[in-house]
Design a protein around this motif. Structure first.
Motif, PDB file in Angstrom:
ATOM      1  N   ASP A 201      -8.470   9.464  -6.199  1.00 42.30           N
ATOM      2  CA  ASP A 201      -7.988   8.114  -5.901  1.00 42.30           C
ATOM      3  C   ASP A 201      -7.867   7.284  -7.170  1.00 42.30           C
ATOM      4  OD1 ASP A 201      -7.453   5.817  -3.982  1.00 42.30           O
ATOM      5  OD2 ASP A 201      -9.263   5.076  -4.968  1.00 42.30           O
ATOM      6  N   ARG A 205      -4.447   5.803  -8.854  1.00 38.00           N
ATOM      7  CA  ARG A 205      -4.239   4.376  -9.068  1.00 38.00           C
ATOM      8  C   ARG A 205      -3.876   4.082 -10.513  1.00 38.00           C
ATOM      9  NH1 ARG A 205      -9.085   1.594  -8.178  1.00 38.00           N
ATOM     10  NH2 ARG A 205     -10.274   3.434  -7.534  1.00 38.00           N
ATOM     11  N   ASP A 593       1.321  -1.896   5.935  1.00 35.19           N
ATOM     12  CA  ASP A 593       0.313  -2.035   4.891  1.00 35.19           C
ATOM     13  C   ASP A 593       0.997  -2.436   3.586  1.00 35.19           C
ATOM     14  OD1 ASP A 593      -1.731  -1.393   6.567  1.00 35.19           O
ATOM     15  OD2 ASP A 593      -1.815   0.724   6.001  1.00 35.19           O
ATOM     16  N   PRO A 597      -2.459  -2.609  -3.167  1.00 34.37           N
ATOM     17  CA  PRO A 597      -3.694  -3.087  -2.539  1.00 34.37           C
ATOM     18  C   PRO A 597      -3.872  -4.587  -2.750  1.00 34.37           C
ATOM     19  CG  PRO A 597      -4.085  -1.111  -3.836  1.00 34.37           C
ATOM     20  CD  PRO A 597      -2.693  -1.563  -4.150  1.00 34.37           C
ATOM     21  N   CYS A 628      -1.398   7.616   6.829  1.00 32.55           N
ATOM     22  CA  CYS A 628      -2.163   6.418   6.459  1.00 32.55           C
ATOM     23  C   CYS A 628      -2.272   6.278   4.943  1.00 32.55           C
ATOM     24  CB  CYS A 628      -3.558   6.490   7.083  1.00 32.55           C
ATOM     25  SG  CYS A 628      -3.554   6.596   8.894  1.00 32.55           S
ATOM     26  N   ALA A 629      -1.947   7.342   4.214  1.00 34.80           N
ATOM     27  CA  ALA A 629      -1.899   7.309   2.750  1.00 34.80           C
ATOM     28  C   ALA A 629      -0.556   7.895   2.325  1.00 34.80           C
ATOM     29  CB  ALA A 629      -3.056   8.097   2.149  1.00 34.80           C
ATOM     30  N   ASN A 666       4.320   5.028   6.114  1.00 32.53           N
ATOM     31  CA  ASN A 666       3.497   4.365   7.120  1.00 32.53           C
ATOM     32  C   ASN A 666       4.401   3.750   8.181  1.00 32.53           C
ATOM     33  OD1 ASN A 666       1.819   2.426   8.526  1.00 32.53           O
ATOM     34  ND2 ASN A 666       0.340   2.663   6.871  1.00 32.53           N
ATOM     35  N   SER A 687      -5.583  12.476   5.529  1.00 32.51           N
ATOM     36  CA  SER A 687      -5.988  11.800   4.296  1.00 32.51           C
ATOM     37  C   SER A 687      -7.375  11.190   4.452  1.00 32.51           C
ATOM     38  CB  SER A 687      -4.979  10.706   3.942  1.00 32.51           C
ATOM     39  OG  SER A 687      -5.106   9.605   4.827  1.00 32.51           O
ATOM     40  N   THR A 688      -8.004  10.883   3.333  1.00 29.86           N
ATOM     41  CA  THR A 688      -9.321  10.260   3.351  1.00 29.86           C
ATOM     42  C   THR A 688      -9.255   8.830   3.874  1.00 29.86           C
ATOM     43  OG1 THR A 688      -9.024   9.594   1.036  1.00 29.86           O
ATOM     44  CG2 THR A 688     -10.143  11.682   1.446  1.00 29.86           C
ATOM     45  N   LYS A 689      -8.050   8.246   3.910  1.00 27.81           N
ATOM     46  CA  LYS A 689      -7.868   6.882   4.385  1.00 27.81           C
ATOM     47  C   LYS A 689      -7.343   6.845   5.825  1.00 27.81           C
ATOM     48  CE  LYS A 689      -6.874   5.210  -0.290  1.00 27.81           C
ATOM     49  NZ  LYS A 689      -5.888   4.542  -1.171  1.00 27.81           N
ATOM     50  N   CYS A 690      -7.364   7.970   6.509  1.00 28.13           N
ATOM     51  CA  CYS A 690      -6.800   8.047   7.854  1.00 28.13           C
ATOM     52  C   CYS A 690      -7.532   7.117   8.820  1.00 28.13           C
ATOM     53  CB  CYS A 690      -6.869   9.482   8.376  1.00 28.13           C
ATOM     54  SG  CYS A 690      -6.129   9.700  10.008  1.00 28.13           S
ATOM     55  N   LYS A 691      -6.772   6.348   9.597  1.00 27.41           N
ATOM     56  CA  LYS A 691      -7.338   5.423  10.572  1.00 27.41           C
ATOM     57  C   LYS A 691      -7.580   6.090  11.925  1.00 27.41           C
ATOM     58  CE  LYS A 691      -4.987   1.479   8.439  1.00 27.41           C
ATOM     59  NZ  LYS A 691      -3.968   0.407   8.618  1.00 27.41           N
TER      60      LYS A 691
END
Length: 695
Positions: A201, A205, A593, A597, A628-629, A666, A687-691
């Motif tokens: 991550d 970034r 989204d 960020p 989600c990512a 998204n 993904s690690t950010k999955c909702k």
């Protein structure tokens, strides 16, 4: 002259023992940073520039990526908006000059008095510059904060009307842009331990901020026009700024794999390798740890970049024959052999020690004459070395490296794709070689190597958006650029985009505005105009493939760089999206989204009332799954034709995307009044950010 002597410096000089002699460089690249400058905490992030020009009647302004309920504010300059008054002052300047001769009051090493200096690397001595041409002994100079503040106060003013077209870097506060980017991506005061051993991550970034900044600086340079004698290197300058800001990953030097960098990851600039911690020097092909760093008596090689500058040979993808560095044929025909020193010595010592060496493969970029794409190919081990005569007649060190087994495919995947293109190998699982039946410039194959499904439900392939009726435009603003729209001109299409052209010469989107104003049918510029990127059809070799658990998906045989146009979302414009059985709706009234960020959990409700269905008619965009990512985002594109306006939806790469990686965006969240229609669906993006769900 500088000499390397073994004799006692206090005694007489023994000229017979001079090891190497090199001329001092008279030109030193100077890249002042903006120390001491601060940005208002209320300032919006860099990418949230305000649009210019009016929207069609009945369509309110919108931007699906802003994270606040306030309307977007301009970041860089005040620009005219169809005759409305401009009240935002231009932020203070921090000019970023390219290579230039040091001023008269500099020291012998070309550094302004009163400035601080940071070395990027000890030496850049690769005699064969590949994609990046830098001077040896490259250093970064940071500007005295008091001098920067004086220039900021001097240039703080408002630009109105057509003058905004000729905006230069001296009128834009680069440091303000940088600080906003760093805050938006949480790259201010990075946790020390995370910066030393970074995760994916953080690496992502850092590289994303680098590219956003680089593209913005390119756009600012573009607006200044061509200046003879000035070499602009936005890639180098952007990296220099982030290095000075300590916005980088994997600062701990190491042997072996680098945390957060996956095999197969692609980079388009050497500076990205440096900022990610994969390969420290921005020019030299061999990165090594000196005894001061490793604690060993001898240097140890940690990574190499093989990009065709030397006579390397590694076509089988598992074995690489790498040529050492140094050794040149001078203009006076004198041939100099390579020496067993620095990087060459480090590789020789690594051969005997048996340590792993990271390998980055440089591959020719098909979109650029001189450009390279850098692919991380994992770790190798040195197996042997020897000396042979090179093509230039000098002695060259050769090193044989063999890839450590058990690693995921890296360079071999690229070789497989090239064989598919050349017809030397068959793509496994192909159902249709071209599901578009020739409607696109490039064939798009349909592939299934997962199950027995023979294809998606029937639909009519359409390359564009179908309108029942266009929007009405208040007035026609067609350009007359017979040779194509150019920056730093009075072209109305440039003016509508805030005084800048939105795309680079290579078709990469340079900044993210709420809407892109492309040239329309009534403009006199040719189809090759750089302001018609989304109108020239597909440039990427895409394929529709069967996923393991998400139905059909979309991916590319080609690597995609951040900001590149992928495709349009084609379909039919409809009045509402109430059909709950329609899984191919793109609804701009949804909440999306933020592209970058933000520090608030609030989201803007997009107001532009465009709803597109690709259920019955559409193109490859209809196969793009939710994530989600995501690695793709969409932007509205406005094209005007006399008194009519047409809005289109374009997909662009959010970050660098390696070949055969699924393309996702998204889907957004529907407004409260529409949530009674579409139901939550289980998200399988992984993904690690999955909702856990999406609509």
């Amino acid at each position: 002259m500088e000499a390397n002597l073994d004799s006692d410096p206090s005694g007489p000089i023994d000229k017979s023992r001079v090891m190497s002699v090199k001329p001092l460089r008279c030109l030193v690249p100077i890249f002042p940073s903006q120390a001491g400058s601060s940005a208002s905490p209320q300032a919006p992030p860099f990418a949230f520039g305000a649009p210019s020009g009016s929207f069609p009647p009945g369509a309110a302004q919108f931007f699906p990526f802003v994270g606040s309920n306030e309307p977007p504010r301009p970041v860089n300059v005040a620009v005219p908006d169809q005759g409305r008054s401009t009240t935002n002052a231009i932020p203070s300047p921090v000019p970023l000059n390219s290579f230039r001769t040091p001023p008269a009051n500099t020291s012998a090493r070309g550094r302004p008095r009163g400035s601080t200096k940071t070395h990027v690397h000890e030496q850049y001595d690769d005699g064969y510059a590949q994609n990046d041409s830098y001077e040896n002994g490259f250093t970064i100079d940071t500007e005295d904060s008091s001098d920067a503040a004086k220039r900021k106060r001097k240039a703080r003013k408002i630009v109105k009307g057509p003058q905004a077209v000729a905006i230069s870097n001296s009128e834009v506060d680069i440091d303000h842009i940088v600080n906003n980017l760093l805050r938006a991506f949480n790259l201010v005061d990075i946790n020390t331990s995370l910066q030393a051993d970074s995760d994916h991550d953080l690496v992502e970034r850092v590289v994303m901020v680098y590219n956003l900044l680089r593209r913005k600086i390119m756009q600012l340079d573009d607006a200044k026009g061509v200046i003879p004698g000035i070499s602009r290197r936005a890639d180098l300058r952007s990296g220099t700024i982030l290095m000075n800001k300590n916005a980088r990953a994997n600062t701990k030097r190491r042997v072996g794999a680098v945390p957060g960098v996956n095999i197969g990851d692609v980079f388009f600039f050497r500076m990205e390798l440096c900022l990610a911690g994969l390969h420290a020097p921005i020019m030299a092909g061999i990165d090594y740890l000196s005894f001061k760093v490793s604690g060993d008596e001898e240097p140890i090689a940690v990574s190499i970049v093989s990009s065709g500058g030397y006579e390397d040979d590694g076509d089988d993808g598992e074995v690489l024959i790498y040529s050492g560095q140094g050794g040149v044929q001078r203009n006076d025909k004198l041939v100099m052999d390579q020496k067993l020193e620095r990087g060459n010595l480090a590789l020789e010592r690594s051969l005997h020690k048996g340590n792993e060496v990271r390998v980055v493969r440089g591959i020719k970029d098909g979109t650029s004459i001189t450009g390279k794409i850098y692919v991380y190919d994992g770790v190798y081990k040195l197996h042997e070395s020897w000396i042979e005569k090179g093509k230039s007649g000098c002695n060259v060190f050769k090193y044989k490296l063999i890839r450590v087994p058990g690693q995921p495919e890296g360079f071999m995947l690229w070789k497989s794709i090239q064989q598919w293109r050349d017809g030397a190998a068959t793509r496994v699982g192909v159902i249709l070689p071209d599901l578009t039946s020739g409607a696109e410039n490039t064939p798009i194959c349909l592939v299934n190597d997962v199950d027995a499904e023979k294809g998606p439900a029937y639909f009519t392939y359409s390359t564009s958006l179908k309108y029942a009726k266009p929007y009405q435009s208040s007035k026609s603003l067609s350009c007359k650029c017979s040779n194509g729209c150019q920056p730093a001109t009075n072209c109305p299409c440039v003016e509508r985009n805030g005084g800048y052209l939105p795309y680079s010469n290579g078709g990469v989107l340079l900044s993210h505005n709420s809407v892109i104003h492309e040239c329309g049918p009534s403009c006199l510029c040719p189809s090759t105009c750089r302001n018609r990127v989304s109108q020239t059809g597909l440039k990427l070799r895409l394929e529709v493939f069967r996923t393991k658990n998400k139905g059909w998906g979309l991916r590319s045989w080609d690597p995609i760089r951040a900001g590149a146009f992928i495709c349009e979302y084609a379909g039919e414009v409809i009045e509402n999206g109430s059909d709950s059985d329609d899984d191919y709706i793109l609804d701009t009234t949804r909440t999306f989204d933020p592209l970058e960020p933000v520090t608030t959990d609030e989201h803007v409700k997009p107001l532009f009332p465009l709803i597109v269905s690709a259920k019955n008619k559409g193109n490859v965009g209809r196969f793009m799954n939710h994530s989600c990512a995501p690695n793709v985002y969409w932007q509205p594109i406005l094209r005007e034709n006399e008194e009519e306006s047409y809005l289109h939806i374009g997909f662009y790469a959010l970050k660098h995307i390696p070949p055969l990686h699924e393309l996702t965006f998204n889907y957004g969240t529907p407004p409260v009044e529409k949530k009674t229609g579409p139901q939550k669906k289980k998200c399988l993006c992984g993904s690690t950010k999955c909702k856990g769900f999406f609509y």
